[in-house]
Design an enzyme around this catalytic site. Structure first.
Site, PDB file in Angstrom:
ATOM      1  N   ASP A 142       0.863  -1.175   0.000  1.00 43.74           N
ATOM      2  CA  ASP A 142       0.000   0.000   0.000  1.00 43.74           C
ATOM      3  C   ASP A 142       0.899   1.224   0.000  1.00 43.74           C
ATOM      4  OD1 ASP A 142      -2.389   1.661   0.522  1.00 43.74           O
ATOM      5  OD2 ASP A 142      -1.528   1.849   2.534  1.00 43.74           O
ATOM      6  N   ASP A 184      -0.231   5.004   0.856  1.00 47.42           N
ATOM      7  CA  ASP A 184      -0.473   6.076   1.824  1.00 47.42           C
ATOM      8  C   ASP A 184      -0.240   5.615   3.255  1.00 47.42           C
ATOM      9  OD1 ASP A 184      -1.194   7.501  -0.381  1.00 47.42           O
ATOM     10  OD2 ASP A 184      -3.356   7.374  -0.028  1.00 47.42           O
TER      11      ASP A 184
END
Length: 332
Positions: free
Chosen positions: A85, A87
């Site tokens: 991922d 963020d």
């Protein structure tokens, strides 16, 4: 779909999730082939400059482990890969937010769009809502901004915006984890709700294999204002990883995934080596209950200012509206 058994029915993958995942996987494979032929000079320079910091962060992460772990990743395992991922996992804050700040600085927004986008950003951040009506409104507003613009123009701006707002926000510890997979001969992919063009720029700058991101439809290199499927979020991320693994002949039980958010539990649950990185409260609880490994680079001397959480599915422009509003307030 047994991996999604813990989810309430409204969060199961839909046909649009599957379409979004397959589109992201197709785009990721295409861009990764282009990246393989691109120069590695920038990535090598960045690695050389940050080698000492990354090494120190990796050593501290190992010291924080609650128990000894077997050697991982396994060198030479061509059927394994890693999915990160973006963020608050690799980057402090939200890529969409930083990208939006850059677009606003370049007068990409019209002033009358700001209030609507700022409201949508605040709604997702404060309410954590996934109401389909609000999701549709947010998507439509964000897409209306890019409609009619050339993909190449946004890619060019994205390169500049990465240097201005994103490069200094990469977590050294997570970057070291990604590098460990690369050093073991494995492919490493970003998986994010950010536009695939933005995600691909970040992946290339970090020397990663490629990126799975939200795919906006374009015809003749111009955005139409429509998405392919839906925003790559939640179950759609899991579908993208599943589709890419099938295309790349990967065995998910030998793969790893890394995320900070409980929204990514579907993706983390697909792989044999899930990691909770800088986890939110829900993911931390879930990880402990299921024996997943934890890493947190926000504490002690590793702490840095953590950015605004990503808005689920608002899009790059809506993500930047909060920054634009803040700038306006400071000018008053």
């Amino acid at each position: 779909m047994a991996a999604f058994g813990w989810l309430p029915s409204r969060r199961r993958a839909t046909a649009r999730s599957v379409a979004a995942g397959e589109a992201a996987a197709e785009a990721a494979r295409k861009t990764s082939q282009e990246l393989e032929h691109a120069t590695r000079a920038e990535a090598e320079a960045a690695l050389a400059a940050g080698a000492a910091t990354a090494e120190g962060a990796a050593e501290e992460a190992a010291e924080e482990a609650e128990e000894a772990e077997p050697d991982f990743p396994v060198a030479g395992d061509v059927h394994a890969a890693a999915f990160f991922d973006l963020d608050n996992t690799i980057m402090q804050g939200a890529a969409l937010y930083h990208f939006g700040r850059g677009l606003y600085k370049r007068k990409f927004f019209r002033t009358r769009d700001l209030a609507r986008f700022a409201w949508q950003q605040a709604y997702f951040r404060l309410a954590g809502a996934e109401n389909s009506g609000h999701m549709e409104d947010a998507q439509s507003s964000a897409l209306s901004i890019v409609q009619g613009h050339r993909v190449a123009d946004l890619m060019e701006m994205g390169e500049e915006i990465y240097d201005e707002y994103m490069a200094e926000r990469i977590w050294p510890g997570t970057r070291a984890l990604a590098q460990a997979h690369l050093d073991a001969g494995q492919k490493v992919w970003l998986v994010t709700a950010a536009p695939v063009e933005t995600a691909t720029i970040i992946a290339r700058r970090l020397g990663l294999t490629g990126a799975l991101g939200t795919v906006a439809e374009s015809v003749g290199g111009v955005y139409t204002g429509r998405l392919v499927g839906e925003v790559l979020h939640g179950p759609a991320k899991a579908e993208a990883v599943r589709a890419l693994a099938a295309a790349e002949t990967l065995e998910l039980a030998r793969c790893a995934a890394y995320s900070d958010s409980a929204n990514d539990i579907p993706m983390l649950s697909l792989v044999g080596h899930p990691y909770a990185i800088n986890p939110d409260a829900r993911l931390r609880k879930h990880a402990r209950e299921h024996g997943w490994r934890l890493r947190d680079y926000r504490t002690g001397r590793k702490a840095a200012k953590v950015g605004i959480p990503a808005a689920a599915g608002v899009g790059a422009v809506a993500g930047g509206a909060a920054a634009a509003a803040a700038l306006q307030r400071r000018r008053r």
